[in-house]
Motif scaffolding. Structure first.
Motif, PDB file in Angstrom:
ATOM      1  N   GLU A 234      62.029  25.193  54.386  1.00 43.15           N
ATOM      2  CA  GLU A 234      61.401  24.003  53.786  1.00 43.15           C
ATOM      3  C   GLU A 234      61.806  22.741  54.536  1.00 43.15           C
ATOM      4  O   GLU A 234      60.974  21.900  54.877  1.00 43.15           O
ATOM      5  N   THR A 235      63.103  22.638  54.801  1.00 41.81           N
ATOM      6  CA  THR A 235      63.626  21.441  55.462  1.00 41.81           C
ATOM      7  C   THR A 235      63.042  21.295  56.861  1.00 41.81           C
ATOM      8  O   THR A 235      62.623  20.217  57.284  1.00 41.81           O
ATOM      9  N   PHE A 236      63.009  22.414  57.559  1.00 44.15           N
ATOM     10  CA  PHE A 236      62.470  22.403  58.924  1.00 44.15           C
ATOM     11  C   PHE A 236      60.985  22.021  58.914  1.00 44.15           C
ATOM     12  O   PHE A 236      60.556  21.143  59.667  1.00 44.15           O
ATOM     13  N   LEU A 237      60.213  22.649  58.038  1.00 44.87           N
ATOM     14  CA  LEU A 237      58.768  22.390  58.064  1.00 44.87           C
ATOM     15  C   LEU A 237      58.451  20.961  57.618  1.00 44.87           C
ATOM     16  O   LEU A 237      57.554  20.315  58.160  1.00 44.87           O
ATOM     17  N   LYS A 238      59.217  20.468  56.647  1.00 46.67           N
ATOM     18  CA  LYS A 238      58.992  19.082  56.221  1.00 46.67           C
ATOM     19  C   LYS A 238      59.297  18.117  57.362  1.00 46.67           C
ATOM     20  O   LYS A 238      58.584  17.145  57.575  1.00 46.67           O
ATOM     21  N   ALA A 239      60.353  18.402  58.093  1.00 46.76           N
ATOM     22  CA  ALA A 239      60.714  17.520  59.208  1.00 46.76           C
ATOM     23  C   ALA A 239      59.709  17.663  60.341  1.00 46.76           C
ATOM     24  O   ALA A 239      59.295  16.682  60.957  1.00 46.76           O
ATOM     25  N   PHE A 240      59.282  18.887  60.602  1.00 47.48           N
ATOM     26  CA  PHE A 240      58.386  19.130  61.732  1.00 47.48           C
ATOM     27  C   PHE A 240      57.022  18.492  61.495  1.00 47.48           C
ATOM     28  O   PHE A 240      56.457  17.855  62.380  1.00 47.48           O
ATOM     29  N   PHE A 241      56.480  18.689  60.291  1.00 44.35           N
ATOM     30  CA  PHE A 241      55.158  18.133  60.009  1.00 44.35           C
ATOM     31  C   PHE A 241      55.243  16.706  59.441  1.00 44.35           C
ATOM     32  O   PHE A 241      54.227  16.096  59.165  1.00 44.35           O
ATOM     33  N   GLU A 242      56.484  16.230  59.256  1.00 48.49           N
ATOM     34  CA  GLU A 242      56.708  14.894  58.694  1.00 48.49           C
ATOM     35  C   GLU A 242      55.911  14.711  57.412  1.00 48.49           C
ATOM     36  O   GLU A 242      55.200  13.733  57.224  1.00 48.49           O
ATOM     37  N   ARG A 243      56.018  15.712  56.546  1.00 50.24           N
ATOM     38  CA  ARG A 243      55.369  15.653  55.231  1.00 50.24           C
ATOM     39  C   ARG A 243      56.356  16.157  54.200  1.00 50.24           C
ATOM     40  O   ARG A 243      56.974  17.202  54.387  1.00 50.24           O
ATOM     41  N   ASP A 244      56.452  15.437  53.094  1.00 47.61           N
ATOM     42  CA  ASP A 244      57.357  15.882  52.039  1.00 47.61           C
ATOM     43  C   ASP A 244      56.686  16.840  51.073  1.00 47.61           C
ATOM     44  O   ASP A 244      57.340  17.412  50.215  1.00 47.61           O
ATOM     45  N   ASP A 245      55.357  16.999  51.208  1.00 43.60           N
ATOM     46  CA  ASP A 245      54.663  17.831  50.215  1.00 43.60           C
ATOM     47  C   ASP A 245      54.430  19.264  50.703  1.00 43.60           C
ATOM     48  O   ASP A 245      53.566  19.958  50.182  1.00 43.60           O
ATOM     49  N   ILE A 246      55.190  19.686  51.706  1.00 42.93           N
ATOM     50  CA  ILE A 246      55.063  21.076  52.173  1.00 42.93           C
ATOM     51  C   ILE A 246      55.537  22.019  51.053  1.00 42.93           C
ATOM     52  O   ILE A 246      56.615  21.843  50.503  1.00 42.93           O
ATOM     53  N   VAL A 247      54.691  22.987  50.706  1.00 42.16           N
ATOM     54  CA  VAL A 247      55.062  23.961  49.676  1.00 42.16           C
ATOM     55  C   VAL A 247      55.024  25.362  50.288  1.00 42.16           C
ATOM     56  O   VAL A 247      54.054  25.730  50.958  1.00 42.16           O
ATOM     57  N   LEU A 248      56.090  26.101  50.089  1.00 42.84           N
ATOM     58  CA  LEU A 248      56.167  27.455  50.630  1.00 42.84           C
ATOM     59  C   LEU A 248      55.958  28.473  49.523  1.00 42.84           C
ATOM     60  O   LEU A 248      56.323  28.250  48.373  1.00 42.84           O
ATOM     61  N   ARG A 249      55.375  29.598  49.907  1.00 41.85           N
ATOM     62  CA  ARG A 249      55.277  30.740  49.003  1.00 41.85           C
ATOM     63  C   ARG A 249      55.943  31.912  49.711  1.00 41.85           C
ATOM     64  O   ARG A 249      55.543  32.283  50.817  1.00 41.85           O
ATOM     65  N   LEU A 250      56.968  32.450  49.071  1.00 40.84           N
ATOM     66  CA  LEU A 250      57.681  33.585  49.667  1.00 40.84           C
ATOM     67  C   LEU A 250      57.113  34.879  49.095  1.00 40.84           C
ATOM     68  O   LEU A 250      56.940  35.014  47.886  1.00 40.84           O
ATOM     69  N   ARG A 251      56.821  35.809  49.986  1.00 46.69           N
ATOM     70  CA  ARG A 251      56.323  37.114  49.551  1.00 46.69           C
ATOM     71  C   ARG A 251      57.213  38.197  50.120  1.00 46.69           C
ATOM     72  O   ARG A 251      57.593  38.136  51.295  1.00 46.69           O
ATOM     73  N   PRO A 252      57.537  39.209  49.309  1.00 45.06           N
ATOM     74  CA  PRO A 252      58.327  40.316  49.840  1.00 45.06           C
ATOM     75  C   PRO A 252      57.536  41.009  50.951  1.00 45.06           C
ATOM     76  O   PRO A 252      56.322  41.129  50.867  1.00 45.06           O
ATOM     77  N   SER A 253      58.222  41.415  51.986  1.00 45.92           N
ATOM     78  CA  SER A 253      57.531  42.093  53.080  1.00 45.92           C
ATOM     79  C   SER A 253      58.471  43.104  53.699  1.00 45.92           C
ATOM     80  O   SER A 253      59.492  43.455  53.100  1.00 45.92           O
ATOM     81  N   TYR A 254      58.142  43.529  54.868  1.00 47.36           N
ATOM     82  CA  TYR A 254      58.996  44.515  55.520  1.00 47.36           C
ATOM     83  C   TYR A 254      59.146  44.214  56.994  1.00 47.36           C
ATOM     84  O   TYR A 254      58.153  44.067  57.704  1.00 47.36           O
ATOM     85  N   PHE A 255      60.365  44.046  57.419  1.00 50.35           N
ATOM     86  CA  PHE A 255      60.698  44.052  58.837  1.00 50.35           C
ATOM     87  C   PHE A 255      61.934  44.929  58.960  1.00 50.35           C
ATOM     88  O   PHE A 255      62.844  44.829  58.125  1.00 50.35           O
ATOM     89  N   PRO A 256      61.990  45.776  59.971  1.00 51.87           N
ATOM     90  CA  PRO A 256      63.134  46.678  60.063  1.00 51.87           C
ATOM     91  C   PRO A 256      64.458  45.930  60.189  1.00 51.87           C
ATOM     92  O   PRO A 256      65.496  46.419  59.760  1.00 51.87           O
ATOM     93  N   PHE A 257      64.425  44.724  60.764  1.00 54.50           N
ATOM     94  CA  PHE A 257      65.678  44.026  61.063  1.00 54.50           C
ATOM     95  C   PHE A 257      66.155  43.125  59.941  1.00 54.50           C
ATOM     96  O   PHE A 257      67.171  42.459  60.077  1.00 54.50           O
ATOM     97  N   THR A 258      65.400  43.061  58.832  1.00 53.76           N
ATOM     98  CA  THR A 258      65.863  42.247  57.699  1.00 53.76           C
ATOM     99  C   THR A 258      65.759  43.044  56.409  1.00 53.76           C
ATOM    100  O   THR A 258      64.937  43.942  56.281  1.00 53.76           O
ATOM    101  N   GLU A 259      66.615  42.718  55.475  1.00 55.28           N
ATOM    102  CA  GLU A 259      66.588  43.349  54.151  1.00 55.28           C
ATOM    103  C   GLU A 259      67.354  42.465  53.181  1.00 55.28           C
ATOM    104  O   GLU A 259      68.556  42.306  53.352  1.00 55.28           O
ATOM    105  N   PRO A 260      66.753  41.874  52.196  1.00 54.28           N
ATOM    106  CA  PRO A 260      65.314  41.841  51.929  1.00 54.28           C
ATOM    107  C   PRO A 260      64.545  41.073  53.020  1.00 54.28           C
ATOM    108  O   PRO A 260      65.101  40.217  53.696  1.00 54.28           O
ATOM    109  N   SER A 261      63.264  41.422  53.109  1.00 58.69           N
ATOM    110  CA  SER A 261      62.378  40.769  54.069  1.00 58.69           C
ATOM    111  C   SER A 261      61.392  39.880  53.327  1.00 58.69           C
ATOM    112  O   SER A 261      60.934  40.240  52.246  1.00 58.69           O
TER     113      SER A 261
END
Lengths: 366, 785
Positions: A234-261
């Motif tokens: 959130e912090t990175f995207l707000k700074a990158f796009f210079e917008r405070d209204d960035i909203v993230l949606r996290l969804r469970p997924s699968y990558f072999p190198f992360t758990e939870p993904s």
């Protein structure tokens, strides 16, 4: 002697001169060593004191008048001469001046510099690794052992003629994640890095190019959890796009190198056909777009990096740099990034003076 | 994975809306890629009654119908269906409707001279199945004039992306379980009718390859009638995007799609003797159901009889023993295949299938008997017949995995505190048993779960990732510390310095064609599987990619092209960061004050090269201009810049005309290349600069004119003069050069001498001049008389 008449005649002659040469001749004629007024002055010495008292002031006044007139005339003539010269030197300044050159920085480089600047503030260093990798760093160490189905999903480019010294197969890295492993092995923990760079997949169509750019983020420390990942993104995207209204949606997924993904979507508004990030994707006229893959680093990956997974945990994320550039700066054709078309580079490129800084904002507005 | 809402409801008791189901699927990690409502495709189709049916005057096989579609007047259509007759009720597509099964839009037309205002549709035309022998006939009570979509019922189809770790969700049943755990309804328990066999299995079944096929369960059903499957089954398959074939085939596909359990049905008539799993023999082949012949190796598991291979195990059945309409006796195979071997075989054969996808990811090893029972029950219900006893060869690997869990992990790893009791409940709903001490038993259908973080993911995803609060990373005190390495700073500086010189930064492909790579010195790294021959070899030089970009720009009418790129060269010893710049076309366009356009020359490249080297921190004053630039360069107009014979930092010059020809470029191109990693790294220094105050005394300039041999490099003369009195000579500028009639060169230099403590007297100046002439004389340079 009629001094007044002599003076008037001299002044008239001075006023009648039109060039500096003639004026100089007059000066010599009147005031030179053998000049007429100089001659009058010389007569003073031979006069009686009484006579001198009477005549002297007349002669001095005459000399003074002539000298002043000569000087004034000289100034006037010089000014006129300069004005004439300036008039001759007049230029048509509506003529075009020589064009200055405007070099440009490629949007991918600019965005990478922006990312480095933002993440430096969060304590992240920039790490790099080879693009020609061995399959251990690219797959095995990232919990994709040989025969792992996810390997097949990576559309990997292989080098059949080369093997690493220890027999590992060589390939073009399919993601920047092998830099995670290299950073862990080289530096141990704690770690905060981003790893931008070229990556490769044997995939080519309207929206995929066989070469593209990714940036990997990695944090390993004692008590890092998914909440930290969410905040960091959130912090990175707000700074990158210079917008405070960035909203993230996290969804469970699968990558072999992360758990939870966790797959991360970001809300956008559709504004005259363009996706503008900001707001919840569930709001009217809004939607969600998939932007990042991320998760808590798999214990096996931490172990492969030579760290104790009981002592250290952390998160990693990856996102397309070209994609970030397109979303921020509005390009819509990925293929144009790699074409070297000077017109495109002039339009989408950045001035070398646009060095991203936190105080000025890392973005560049047209 | 596609399935309809009604199919989902077979396994999930729920009143949730499609939107709610879709949102929850996304929230728990089953990403909805699309929701399609087949009813949307049936817009413009109405239920219609055939009023009259008369022969077409101009065509034997056509009929002219008048139909009542509730529009108030009879509609005339021409129809070729043999079953079209007065009184029947069917489906009429009106002009403007798009036929789902054909994708074309209906229009009013004349068919053999008779006006036709629509089309009475077959099952296939409506996209509801393969039936195309006649028009669809609806029951007599179908409401004439109603929209067919409403009559057909709305059964939306979900298209869900299943991540490779979730083979259990490669069946609707598993998806229903996940949704129920997430509170979206009640998971319906599986009711299985275990049909007992009435006779011994008539053929031996065994596995001779316990590694590849640890278990092979089977039975025979005799006396079956194989025809089209019932509508409900066809509807299910169609919703999943599959084509109904015949009841026996459809039933095996259905069990696979509903339960994630692939199985195979062989026509027993095509089987000789025993049926068993074994390794294929090298050289053996199998013609699969897709009609293609596959060459097998001894690494691949097959199902074979005494005579031939019948099945590429777990991937695709053989054409020879596939079920057909004449099948009366069927052998059912429900087996467990080793996931790794399935993957290897599938990749080796480049053969993808729904079965492979599931076996490769790992099917439930405890579901063999259930799968066989489901298949048997369906076959008996639909095709009739009589089952044999079951043969169970081998044992599936079904050791329950136990994981030691700590519910605190939900917070310490997952970032969200969830009460332990709630976690236990969630795990139970997903099929995980847990004891009081939090030893968790992993259900057999979850091969992806092997450590505590996997369980964290389960409880957190069902709890909802939205419930995780953002927590700031700890910040170091004060202003953020610089993090860039010297190499990174050097690269950034080079990039911006190059752009400041008016160059445009390009990024070109890392790969080249072999021909381009050869032009760039020859590539070492050749791709096994390039996208195309143009992208086959990792570039040994950045130049070919940039020259291609130059050509494209010139072809598009650019008059001046100034590009640079910073990237890797890929050589046998690894990757080398490199900067290459190219200057093509006009250096300056024709101008009112400077006349003709001016081309770039080698000195433009040299100037930029030196400027960039200086910005990169190279000791520019110590560089030697030497020869030996590589073969892409004009041999007489190129040079290298070196710190010593073996330390090449850069090269510059004009491109060789032959190289330009290869790249189809006309006109000269100036280039420079910098080997960034050859630039010696500077030692980290303090911020303070060496002390300096501008000299109080004025510098003295003296001119010298020399006659030199034409072969003498001017740089040598300048270097010699500069070096002859380092204490005093601070600059040497060559300001005049011309060729004399005898072929020798006249070189004139201005030498600047800076007095330090006291002004030079005549003697000192004379001594310095003598040193200059002496140093020059050593190079054969004589003062001009």
């Amino acid at each position: 002697m009629d001094y007044a008449a002599t003076r008037d005649e001299a002044l008239a002659r001075i006023a009648g001169t039109h060039d500096l040469g003639a004026l100089e001749s007059l000066r010599v004629e009147f005031l030179g060593k053998a000049g007429s007024i100089s001659g009058l002055l010389k007569t003073l010495g031979a006069m009686s004191a009484e006579n001198r008292q009477t005549v002297g002031p007349h002669i001095h006044a005459l000399r003074e008048s002539v000298s002043t007139a000569l000087s004034a005339r000289k100034t006037a003539l010089e000014t006129a001469a300069m004005n004439a010269q300036l008039a001759r030197e007049t230029l048509d300044l509506s003529l075009p001046a020589p064009e200055g050159l405007r070099g440009t920085i490629h949007p991918v480089s600019q965005v990478m510099d922006e990312l480095a600047e933002i993440f430096a503030d969060l304590g992240f260093a920039v790490a790099t690794g080879p693009e020609i990798e061995d399959d251990w760093h690219n797959f095995t160490a990232l919990n994709m052992p040989e025969n792992h189905p996810a390997r097949a999903m990576h559309d990997t480019f292989y080098f059949p003629d080369q093997t690493a010294a220890d027999g590992k197969a060589m390939l073009l890295r399919t993601h920047t994640s092998p830099v995670q492993i290299r950073a862990m092995i080289a530096n141990g923990a704690p770690i905060r890095i981003i790893a931008p760079g070229r990556v490769y997949r044997s995939d080519s169509d309207a929206t995929h190019t066989p070469m593209f750019h990714q940036v990997e983020g990695l944090v390993i420390d004692r008590n890092i959890h998914l909440g930290h990942l969410k905040w960091t993104l959130e912090t990175f995207l707000k700074a990158f796009f210079e917008r405070d209204d960035i909203v993230l949606r996290l969804r469970p997924s699968y990558f072999p190198f992360t758990e939870p993904s966790v797959e991360v979507d970001v809300g956008f508004a559709l504004v005259s056909g363009r996706r503008i990030l900001g707001g919840s994707g569930d709001a009217g006229g809004h939607g969600w777009m998939e932007l990042l893959g991320s998760g808590m680093i798999n214990r096996k990956v931490i172990a492969a990096g030579g760290l104790d997974p009981d002592a250290w945990q952390g998160f990693a994320f990856g996102v397309g740099v070209d994609r970030l550039a397109m979303l921020k700066y509005g390009m819509d054709d990925l293929r144009a990034f790699f074409d070297g078309d000077v017109r495109w580079l002039q339009h989408y490129g950045f001035s070398p003076l646009d060095v991203p800084t936190l105080s000025a904002g890392v973005g560049v507005r047209p | 994975m596609k399935f309809s809402l009604s199919w989902l409801k077979d396994h999930l008791e729920t009143d949730a809306s499609v939107t709610a189901i879709s949102a929850r699927l996304n929230a728990i990690g089953l990403e909805v890629e699309g929701i399609e409502n087949p009813a949307d495709r049936l817009a413009g189709f109405r239920i219609a009654k055939v009023l009259t049916a008369a022969p077409h005057p101009n065509a034997d096989k056509l009929r002219v119908l008048t139909v009542d579609a509730g529009t108030g007047e009879a509609v005339q259509v021409v129809c070729g269906a043999p079953n079209a007759r007065a009184g029947m009720i069917g489906v009429l597509g009106l002009a403007g409707a798009v036929v789902p099964g054909g994708g074309f839009e209906l229009r009013k037309s004349a068919i053999r001279g008779i006006e036709s205002n629509g089309m009475m549709c077959s099952v296939r035309e409506l996209g509801l199945g393969e039936e195309h022998d006649g028009i669809l006939e609806l029951p007599g009570d179908a409401p004439v004039g109603a929209a067919f979509a409403d009559y057909q019922g709305s059964d939306p189809v979900f298209d869900v992306a299943i991540t490779p770790n979730r083979p259990d969700c490669m069946g609707v049943y598993g998806i229903a379980r996940d949704l129920a755990a997430a509170g979206l309804g009640t998971f319906k328990p599986l009711v299985i009718d275990h049909r007992a066999g009435s006779f011994p299995c008539p053929l031996p079944i065994r596995t001779d390859d316990p590694e590849g096929c640890p278990a092979f369960f089977g039975r025979v059903i005799k006396g079956v009638t194989n025809g089209p499957s019932p509508q409900w089954l066809q509807d299910r398959l169609i919703s999943a995007g599959q084509r109904p074939i015949s009841a026996l085939v459809d039933i095996t596909n259905y069990v696979m799609l509903a339960y994630g359990r692939p199985a195979h049905a062989y026509d027993l008539a095509a089987v000789s003797g025993a049926m068993f799993a074994r390794r294929a023999h090298l050289g053996e082949t199998c013609v699969a159901l897709n009609g293609k012949e596959y060459a097998l190796t001894s690494a691949m598991t097959v199902i074979a009889d005494e005579v031939q291979v019948h099945d590429i195990a777990g991937i695709m059945g053989g054409e020879h023993s596939g079920c057909s309409e004449t099948t009366t006796e069927v052998l059912l195979e429900v087996a467990y295949f080793d996931p790794t071997r399935i993957g290897n075989t599938g990749r080796a054969l480049n053969l993808a299938s729904d079965a492979r996808q599931r076996f490769e990811r790992g099917v439930d090893p405890a579901f063999l008997d259930t799968g066989l029972a489901l298949l048997t029950d369906l076959i008996l219900n639909i095709c009739g017949g009589e089952p044999s006893e079951i043969v169970r060869a081998g044992t599936p690997p079904a050791l329950p995995r136990l994981i030691k869990y700590d519910p605190a992990l939900a917070e310490t790893l997952g970032g969200v505190a969830i009460p332990a009791a709630k976690q236990r409940e969630t795990l139970a709903a997903l099929g995980f048993a847990s004891d009081a001490g939090w030893t968790v038993t992993v259900p057999t259908w979850r091969p992806d779960i092997d450590a505590a973080p996997d369980l964290v993911e389960e409880v957190v995803r069902i709890h909802g990732l939205d419930n995780i609060a953002s927590v700031a990373l700890p910040r170091s005190e004060g202003v953020a510390r610089p993090t860039a390495t010297p190499e990174q700073k050097q690269e950034r500086r080079l990039r911006r310095a190059a752009a400041a010189l008016g160059l445009n930064e390009a990024i070109t492909w890392s790969f080249l064609s072999e021909k381009e790579a050869d032009a760039g010195g020859g590539g070492t790294w050749v791709l096994q599987n390039p996208i195309s021959e143009d992208m086959k070899v990792m570039r040994p030089s950045l130049l070919p990619g940039l020259l291609s970009a130059v050509r494209r720009n010139l072809d598009r009418g650019a008059s001046s092209v100034r590009l640079f790129e910073i990237g890797q060269r890929y050589l046998a010893d690894g990757e080398h960061p490199t900067l290459v710049l190219v200057l093509a076309g006009d250096k300056a366009a024709r101008q009112w004050h400077s006349g003709e356009a001016q081309p770039f020359d080698a000195f433009d490249a040299k100037a930029m090269c030196l400027h960039l080297l200086r910005e990169a921190g190279a000791p520019v004053d110590n560089l030697m201009v030497m020869g030996d630039a590589d073969s892409v360069y004009h041999p007489g107009q190129s040079a290298t810049l070196r710190l010593g014979p073996k330390s090449k930092l850069a090269s510059f010059g004009m491109v060789h005309p032959a190289t330009l020809k290869e790249f189809d470029i006309s006109g000269p191109v100036a280039i420079a290349g910098i080997h960034i990693d050859a630039i010696p790294t500077k030692k980290a220094a303090d911020f303070a600069r060496p002390p300096y105050s501008p000299p109080a005394l004025q510098a003295v300039k003296r001119d010298f004119a020399f006659v030199v041999d034409a072969a003498l490099p001017a740089g040598d003369l300048i270097r010699a003069i500069r070096g002859c009195d380092k204490a005093n000579i601070v600059a040497v500028r060559l300001f005049d050069r011309f060729e004399m009639p005898d072929g020798k060169l006249s070189l004139a230099v201005e030498v600047t001498m800076q007095p330090a403590e006291q002004s030079y007297d005549e003697g000192a100046l004379r001594a310095m001049a003598e040193r200059v002439t002496a140093a020059s004389a050593k190079l054969g340079a004589m003062l001009r008389g």
